[in-house]
Design a protein around this motif. Structure first.
Motif: not given
Length: 303
Positions: A173-199
């Motif tokens: 699975l190429s990295t370029s293909k895996a990155r191509a499916v990602l959205p260009r923008e994220y919601s505030r809720a998903d951003t907070i979820h990512a920050l809190s769980h990464a921390a």
């Protein structure tokens, strides 16, 4: 200068929510044997590297040229033999290991003008993110950032008893293909979820809180979007903990899946579950138990 060997480990990036910033190294290695000489030779060896360029277009040699460009010095001619245990395009940092090994080799050939931090900066800027190259260089678990101010990192020793199980499917699975499916923008809720769980994940790994890994490794930034590219991934993320995993994540861009386990217990049930998921989805592959590599990239004299 005498011949020398550079050995760089594979790596698993993201670990769930630590997208482009968190990774660890595992003991599958890319090894270069570098012999200074009168002309440049690039020699890929072994089945994993079959079909890769046997000339200066090789990715390892192009990585070596990055050091010459950074330092403004010509790269001395040398024979560079390349061998790797890291499966290509599987989400185990094969390109990062090759990149780091090449940069470290060139730095040695040029008399080590770059310190470790500068080596990391060259590698991270070429890769575009530090999550694979930092653990490949330093070993252990590394949290790192890359921005216009520079590359910064914190290396953590692995918590006691923490082991890694990887499910490595037999497809790329190429990295370029895996990155191509990602959205260009994220919601505030998903951003907070990512920050809190990464921390939480970084703190849990720093303090050895193995009990928190299952919760801390939840992610909505990349895994949910990449799941259709990796059959069985959603099932593993939801259910691996029922079979002995401390937590599960897509390894880098995939398709390898990483599970943490407690080395004081058995992984038999986890292996059976992972192999069953592959069989259910018509896939083949292998399941490996690995320690976390703590040495990072090493340079030793050639035999």
């Amino acid at each position: 200068m005498s011949a020398f060997v550079v050995r760089a480990p594979a790596s698993s990036a993201n670990l769930g929510p630590g997208f482009d910033s968190l990774g660890l190294s595992v003991p599958l290695y890319t090894t270069l044997t570098v012999t200074p000489g009168e002309r440049t030779e690039v020699v890929p060896l072994g089945p994993e590297l079959e079909g890769t360029p046997a000339n200066e277009d090789n990715y390892v040699y192009r990585a070596m040229l990055l050091v010459a460009q950074r330092t403004g010095q010509p790269l001395p001619p040398a024979r560079v033999e390349i061998h790797t245990e890291v499966p290509l395009a599987r989400g185990l940092g094969s390109s990062a290991a090759a990149l780091v090994a090449g940069i470290v080799a060139a730095n040695r050939l040029l008399g080590s003008p770059l310190d470790d931090h500068a080596v990391l900066d060259v590698a991270a800027r070429e890769e575009g993110h530090p999550d694979n190259v930092a653990p490949a260089l330093f070993g252990g678990i590394v949290v790192a950032t890359l921005d216009k101010l520079g590359t910064h990192y914190v290396r953590l020793d692995p918590p006691e008893h923490l082991g890694v199980t990887v499910l490595v499917p037999d497809f790329e699975l190429s990295t370029s293909k895996a990155r191509a499916v990602l959205p260009r923008e994220y919601s505030r809720a998903d951003t907070i979820h990512a920050l809190s769980h990464a921390a939480l994940l970084a703190a849990a790994l720093a303090q050895g809180r193995l009990d928190l890994l299952q919760h801390a490794m939840q992610d909505y930034i990349h895994q949910v979007w990449r799941a259709p590219l990796v059959p069985g991934l959603s099932d593993i993320l939801d259910d691996a903990h029922k079979h002995g995993a401390l937590g599960a994540a897509l390894s880098g861009a995939g398709p390898t899946v990483l599970c943490f386990h407690d080395q004081r217990g058995t992984t038999a049930s986890l292996h059976a579950y992972l192999l069953g998921v592959m069989k259910k989805n018509g896939l083949t592959g292998r399941v490996l138990d690995l320690p976390i590599d703590t040495q990072g990239t090493l340079v030793t004299p050639a035999d």
